[in-house]
Design a protein around this motif. Structure first.
Motif, PDB file in Angstrom:
ATOM      1  N   UNK A 206       0.850  -1.329  -0.109  1.00 67.54           N
ATOM      2  CA  UNK A 206      -0.261   0.202   0.169  1.00 67.54           C
ATOM      3  C   UNK A 206       0.989   1.351  -0.041  1.00 67.54           C
ATOM      4  N   UNK A 207       0.432   2.466  -0.874  1.00 68.64           N
ATOM      5  CA  UNK A 207       1.246   3.392  -0.672  1.00 68.64           C
ATOM      6  C   UNK A 207       1.205   4.149   0.627  1.00 68.64           C
ATOM      7  N   UNK A 208       2.215   4.937   0.806  1.00 67.26           N
ATOM      8  CA  UNK A 208       2.276   5.561   2.259  1.00 67.26           C
ATOM      9  C   UNK A 208       1.733   7.109   2.043  1.00 67.26           C
ATOM     10  N   UNK A 209       1.009   7.330   2.905  1.00 65.01           N
ATOM     11  CA  UNK A 209       0.137   8.673   2.737  1.00 65.01           C
ATOM     12  C   UNK A 209       1.301   9.671   2.849  1.00 65.01           C
ATOM     13  N   UNK A 210       1.057  10.556   1.930  1.00 66.77           N
ATOM     14  CA  UNK A 210       2.513  11.723   1.929  1.00 66.77           C
ATOM     15  C   UNK A 210       2.271  12.713   2.758  1.00 66.77           C
ATOM     16  N   UNK A 211       1.213  12.734   3.276  1.00 69.61           N
ATOM     17  CA  UNK A 211       0.905  13.839   4.580  1.00 69.61           C
ATOM     18  C   UNK A 211       1.328  13.348   5.827  1.00 69.61           C
ATOM     19  N   UNK A 212       1.769  12.245   6.013  1.00 74.49           N
ATOM     20  CA  UNK A 212       1.965  11.530   7.147  1.00 74.49           C
ATOM     21  C   UNK A 212       3.630  11.790   7.529  1.00 74.49           C
ATOM     22  N   UNK A 213       3.565  12.821   8.781  1.00 75.80           N
ATOM     23  CA  UNK A 213       5.198  13.026   8.857  1.00 75.80           C
ATOM     24  C   UNK A 213       6.052  12.012   9.090  1.00 75.80           C
ATOM     25  N   UNK A 214       7.298  12.193   8.587  1.00 77.65           N
ATOM     26  CA  UNK A 214       8.310  11.230   8.668  1.00 77.65           C
ATOM     27  C   UNK A 214       9.059  11.630  10.198  1.00 77.65           C
ATOM     28  N   UNK A 215       9.066  10.758  11.081  1.00 76.12           N
ATOM     29  CA  UNK A 215       9.590  10.993  12.390  1.00 76.12           C
ATOM     30  C   UNK A 215      11.322  10.637  12.285  1.00 76.12           C
ATOM     31  N   UNK A 216      12.004  11.254  12.658  1.00 74.76           N
ATOM     32  CA  UNK A 216      13.493  11.120  12.790  1.00 74.76           C
ATOM     33  C   UNK A 216      14.057  11.149  14.040  1.00 74.76           C
ATOM     34  N   UNK A 217      14.706   9.781  14.232  1.00 81.55           N
ATOM     35  CA  UNK A 217      15.134   9.407  15.669  1.00 81.55           C
ATOM     36  C   UNK A 217      16.133  10.077  15.867  1.00 81.55           C
ATOM     37  N   UNK A 218      16.355  10.599  16.891  1.00 80.68           N
ATOM     38  CA  UNK A 218      17.602  11.093  17.494  1.00 80.68           C
ATOM     39  C   UNK A 218      17.855  12.510  17.241  1.00 80.68           C
ATOM     40  N   UNK A 219      19.008  13.017  17.544  1.00 83.91           N
ATOM     41  CA  UNK A 219      19.246  14.650  17.177  1.00 83.91           C
ATOM     42  C   UNK A 219      19.974  14.736  15.868  1.00 83.91           C
ATOM     43  N   UNK A 220      19.806  15.849  15.279  1.00 78.60           N
ATOM     44  CA  UNK A 220      20.052  16.084  13.776  1.00 78.60           C
ATOM     45  C   UNK A 220      21.656  16.329  14.031  1.00 78.60           C
ATOM     46  N   UNK A 221      22.292  16.330  12.874  1.00 82.80           N
ATOM     47  CA  UNK A 221      23.746  16.691  12.859  1.00 82.80           C
ATOM     48  C   UNK A 221      23.980  18.049  12.438  1.00 82.80           C
ATOM     49  N   UNK A 222      25.131  18.387  13.139  1.00 84.21           N
ATOM     50  CA  UNK A 222      25.607  19.967  13.037  1.00 84.21           C
ATOM     51  C   UNK A 222      26.111  19.856  11.656  1.00 84.21           C
ATOM     52  N   UNK A 223      25.649  20.645  10.803  1.00 84.17           N
ATOM     53  CA  UNK A 223      26.301  20.625   9.128  1.00 84.17           C
ATOM     54  C   UNK A 223      27.072  21.918   9.325  1.00 84.17           C
ATOM     55  N   UNK A 224      27.313  22.583  10.126  1.00 84.78           N
ATOM     56  CA  UNK A 224      28.251  24.039  10.251  1.00 84.78           C
ATOM     57  C   UNK A 224      27.626  25.002   9.218  1.00 84.78           C
ATOM     58  N   UNK A 225      26.285  25.098   9.337  1.00 84.16           N
ATOM     59  CA  UNK A 225      25.656  26.240   8.496  1.00 84.16           C
ATOM     60  C   UNK A 225      26.373  27.482   8.699  1.00 84.16           C
ATOM     61  N   UNK A 226      26.296  28.345   7.582  1.00 91.89           N
ATOM     62  CA  UNK A 226      26.879  29.583   7.445  1.00 91.89           C
ATOM     63  C   UNK A 226      25.670  30.360   6.871  1.00 91.89           C
ATOM     64  N   UNK A 227      25.925  31.838   7.102  1.00 93.15           N
ATOM     65  CA  UNK A 227      24.728  32.813   6.784  1.00 93.15           C
ATOM     66  C   UNK A 227      25.133  33.663   5.597  1.00 93.15           C
ATOM     67  N   UNK A 228      24.290  33.941   4.938  1.00 93.68           N
ATOM     68  CA  UNK A 228      24.547  35.323   3.809  1.00 93.68           C
ATOM     69  C   UNK A 228      25.252  36.238   4.630  1.00 93.68           C
ATOM     70  N   UNK A 229      26.035  36.977   3.598  1.00 95.35           N
ATOM     71  CA  UNK A 229      26.743  38.382   4.384  1.00 95.35           C
ATOM     72  C   UNK A 229      25.702  39.528   4.061  1.00 95.35           C
ATOM     73  N   UNK A 230      24.641  39.524   3.090  1.00 87.33           N
ATOM     74  CA  UNK A 230      23.737  40.616   2.990  1.00 87.33           C
ATOM     75  C   UNK A 230      22.602  40.272   3.611  1.00 87.33           C
ATOM     76  N   UNK A 231      22.063  41.253   4.111  1.00 85.81           N
ATOM     77  CA  UNK A 231      20.676  40.866   5.230  1.00 85.81           C
ATOM     78  C   UNK A 231      19.631  40.613   4.289  1.00 85.81           C
ATOM     79  N   UNK A 232      18.644  39.800   4.483  1.00 90.27           N
ATOM     80  CA  UNK A 232      17.553  39.516   3.643  1.00 90.27           C
ATOM     81  C   UNK A 232      16.333  40.211   4.362  1.00 90.27           C
TER      82      UNK A 232
END
Length: 305
Positions: free
Chosen positions: A43-69
């Protein structure tokens, strides 16, 4: 005769068995043909069903743009820019037994010579003994993740309670504190040298004394401008004063009770008088008017990884 009869009977039985078996095979084939191949797939998975991610996310070392949005440099004198700021109005106590009535008057919020000034005054309006202003970007500046920088000078005096902070735009997880709060800067006048950065969630909040935060000692917060900043990513909320990190709250991956910070938030600038925290040691009525001054507000978009 007996032998021939026996052989004829055996042949007849074999013919009936073959006919019955053939009938069953035909029926089975018809059933498969009628049902179609789709019934053989999962049976197909309901696309509206949220996917539960187990455990904390990984720190990807995100950076930020240098010009304000999004930014306000407060270059136009008069009332704050209506395209960027709205107001919370009234004197209901704001959930903290505060004493001020928030207005949209220039007496309480005005721009002059590149500075936004939010002023608390001792004057009776609407049954409240003080007036002030609470500016909000809701509907005009709503953000999911980013770097938020505000350069400000704080008011002094017992009973003042200035804040630079963020609330959820839609309260998707429920009323406060379920949907979260981020305090980029918070200060109470009776504790003059400590400036706080804090978060509130359903599990960690000031109502039950479990809020997560830290403070930095700043001796000249009333006489000089300082840079108050939060870097908000899917991994953590990190707080800085003058680019020195003083606070970090990490996403533990356990859901909204500890991490509701995956929805849009907006900015607030306000100066309260009294209240449960600001007025914990009373209010010095002789100090007013008192003001928080803001040099600029800048928001930088997080760069996706």
């Amino acid at each position: 005769m007996k032998k021939n009869s026996y052989m004829a009977l055996s042949k007849l039985r074999r013919t009936k068995m073959h006919t019955l078996l053939l009938g069953k095979l035909i029926v089975a084939g018809l059933l498969i043909s009628c049902s179609g191949k789709e019934d053989l797939k999962p049976l197909p998975v309901d696309p509206g069903t949220p996917v539960v991610v187990a455990g904390p996310p990984t720190d990807k070392g995100w950076s930020f743009e240098t010009t304000p949005v999004w930014a306000d440099e407060f270059t136009t004198n008069g009332l704050p820019d209506a395209a960027k700021w709205g107001y919370d109005l009234g004197g209901s106590g704001w959930g903290n037994n505060e004493l001020q009535n928030y207005t949209n008057s220039m007496n309480n919020a005005s721009v002059n010579d590149g500075i936004l000034t939010i002023t608390a005054r001792k004057e009776n309006v609407g049954g409240n003994a003080y007036t002030s202003a609470r500016l909000v970007t809701k509907g005009k500046g709503d953000f999911l993740y980013g770097r938020f920088e505000i350069k400000a000078k704080l008011p002094s005096g017992r009973g003042t309670w200035p804040a630079i902070w963020m609330l959820p735009t839609d309260f998707a997880y429920g009323s406060w504190p379920k949907s979260g709060e981020i305090d980029i800067m918070e200060h109470v006048g009776y504790d003059p040298t400590n400036v706080h950065i804090t978060v509130h969630t359903d599990a960690y909040n000031g109502a039950i004394g479990t809020q997560k935060g830290d403070a930095k000692k700043i001796d000249d917060a009333f006489t000089a401008f300082h840079l108050y900043r939060v870097d908000w990513t899917p991994y953590a909320v990190r707080g800085y004063i003058d680019d020195q990190k003083i606070f970090e709250f990490v996403n533990d991956g356990k859901g909204y009770a500890t991490w509701p910070f995956d929805k849009k938030f907006h900015l607030l600038l306000n100066l309260a008088v009294g209240g449960n925290w600001g007025g914990a040691q009373g209010v010095d009525e002789t100090i007013f008017p008192k003001a928080m001054e803001v040099d600029y507000v800048r928001v930088y978009k997080m760069i996706e990884k």
